[in-house]
Design an enzyme around this catalytic site. Sequence first.
Site, PDB file in Angstrom:
ATOM      1  N   GLY A  46      -4.689   3.787   7.596  1.00  0.00           N
ATOM      2  CA  GLY A  46      -4.070   4.438   6.449  1.00  0.00           C
ATOM      3  C   GLY A  46      -4.537   3.809   5.150  1.00  0.00           C
ATOM      4  O   GLY A  46      -4.948   2.637   5.131  1.00  0.00           O
ATOM      5  N   GLN A  51      -4.117   1.486  -3.569  1.00  0.00           N
ATOM      6  CA  GLN A  51      -4.995   0.413  -3.079  1.00  0.00           C
ATOM      7  C   GLN A  51      -6.416   0.512  -3.631  1.00  0.00           C
ATOM      8  O   GLN A  51      -7.176  -0.445  -3.556  1.00  0.00           O
ATOM      9  CB  GLN A  51      -5.057   0.443  -1.543  1.00  0.00           C
ATOM     10  CG  GLN A  51      -3.743   0.050  -0.885  1.00  0.00           C
ATOM     11  CD  GLN A  51      -3.844   0.166   0.620  1.00  0.00           C
ATOM     12  OE1 GLN A  51      -3.620   1.224   1.174  1.00  0.00           O
ATOM     13  NE2 GLN A  51      -4.216  -0.913   1.284  1.00  0.00           N
ATOM     14  N   CYS A  92      -2.667  -4.669   6.690  1.00  0.00           N
ATOM     15  CA  CYS A  92      -2.947  -3.874   5.489  1.00  0.00           C
ATOM     16  C   CYS A  92      -4.364  -4.175   5.014  1.00  0.00           C
ATOM     17  O   CYS A  92      -4.766  -5.336   4.998  1.00  0.00           O
ATOM     18  CB  CYS A  92      -1.939  -4.249   4.397  1.00  0.00           C
ATOM     19  SG  CYS A  92      -2.169  -3.340   2.864  1.00  0.00           S
ATOM     20  N   LEU A  93      -5.084  -3.131   4.622  1.00  0.00           N
ATOM     21  CA  LEU A  93      -6.454  -3.338   4.141  1.00  0.00           C
ATOM     22  C   LEU A  93      -6.478  -4.183   2.862  1.00  0.00           C
ATOM     23  O   LEU A  93      -7.504  -4.773   2.544  1.00  0.00           O
ATOM     24  CB  LEU A  93      -7.144  -1.991   3.891  1.00  0.00           C
ATOM     25  CG  LEU A  93      -7.413  -1.150   5.151  1.00  0.00           C
ATOM     26  CD1 LEU A  93      -7.990   0.210   4.764  1.00  0.00           C
ATOM     27  CD2 LEU A  93      -8.341  -1.884   6.104  1.00  0.00           C
ATOM     28  N   HIS A 134       4.739   2.622   5.432  1.00  0.00           N
ATOM     29  CA  HIS A 134       3.930   1.548   4.841  1.00  0.00           C
ATOM     30  C   HIS A 134       3.127   2.078   3.642  1.00  0.00           C
ATOM     31  O   HIS A 134       3.106   1.462   2.577  1.00  0.00           O
ATOM     32  CB  HIS A 134       3.000   0.974   5.931  1.00  0.00           C
ATOM     33  CG  HIS A 134       2.004  -0.034   5.462  1.00  0.00           C
ATOM     34  ND1 HIS A 134       1.984  -1.331   5.935  1.00  0.00           N
ATOM     35  CD2 HIS A 134       0.974   0.045   4.581  1.00  0.00           C
ATOM     36  CE1 HIS A 134       0.988  -1.980   5.352  1.00  0.00           C
ATOM     37  NE2 HIS A 134       0.364  -1.176   4.525  1.00  0.00           N
ATOM     38  N   GLU A 135       2.484   3.240   3.830  1.00  0.00           N
ATOM     39  CA  GLU A 135       1.657   3.795   2.749  1.00  0.00           C
ATOM     40  C   GLU A 135       2.523   4.296   1.593  1.00  0.00           C
ATOM     41  O   GLU A 135       2.157   4.148   0.424  1.00  0.00           O
ATOM     42  CB  GLU A 135       0.757   4.926   3.268  1.00  0.00           C
ATOM     43  CG  GLU A 135      -0.190   4.546   4.404  1.00  0.00           C
ATOM     44  CD  GLU A 135      -1.027   3.312   4.148  1.00  0.00           C
ATOM     45  OE1 GLU A 135      -1.284   2.977   2.975  1.00  0.00           O
ATOM     46  OE2 GLU A 135      -1.418   2.659   5.127  1.00  0.00           O
ATOM     47  N   HIS A 138       3.318   1.549  -0.703  1.00  0.00           N
ATOM     48  CA  HIS A 138       2.245   1.237  -1.654  1.00  0.00           C
ATOM     49  C   HIS A 138       2.414   2.046  -2.944  1.00  0.00           C
ATOM     50  O   HIS A 138       2.187   1.533  -4.040  1.00  0.00           O
ATOM     51  CB  HIS A 138       0.880   1.571  -1.051  1.00  0.00           C
ATOM     52  CG  HIS A 138       0.293   0.484  -0.190  1.00  0.00           C
ATOM     53  ND1 HIS A 138       0.029  -0.789  -0.669  1.00  0.00           N
ATOM     54  CD2 HIS A 138      -0.085   0.481   1.106  1.00  0.00           C
ATOM     55  CE1 HIS A 138      -0.501  -1.521   0.312  1.00  0.00           C
ATOM     56  NE2 HIS A 138      -0.573  -0.780   1.409  1.00  0.00           N
TER      57      HIS A 138
END
Length: 175
Positions: A46, A51, A92-93, A134-135, A138
Amino acid sequence: MSLLPILRYPDPRLHKIAKSVSVFDARLKQLVADMTDTMYDAPGVGLAASQVDVHERIIVIDTSETRSDLKVFVNPELVWTSEERIVYDEGCLSVPGIYDGVERPARVKARAFDADGVVFEVEADGLLAVCIQHEMDHLMGKVFVDYLSPLKRNRIKAKMLKEERELNRERSRTG
Ligand code: NI
């Protein structure tokens, strides 16, 4: 194919609150395509626009093993969350190499627009439910490490800053 640079925690831009998308145009489609390429390349399941330093309510997700089930959420909302909760080891990226348990509702129903501006709803459990939440965090300027204890978070911050310094040193050495 365009890969976008991903902000690394604790970059303060990860805490900006994203604005709703009001125009579903070619620019939005290009951004979604670039975010998708960036997510698959990373690789991740995701990615939120926050991000890649675009503070608009846009998310791309693909939790399939075959990387063939892209879901695009524009202006997502949670319309229902289960009482039942689960703890999932999240990564997480923007916080590479760090995984830790976060407790969230086990199932959710989300409503969003696709990149063409068509509204849809999805009911999710398991990894997809975790990923949507989670996204969406963000987009509210929240990173999963914000759920951890201050002690853990400070350790992660220190580790990330140290890696950042090493990366910068490497970059300046190679010109
Ligand atoms: Ni993330």
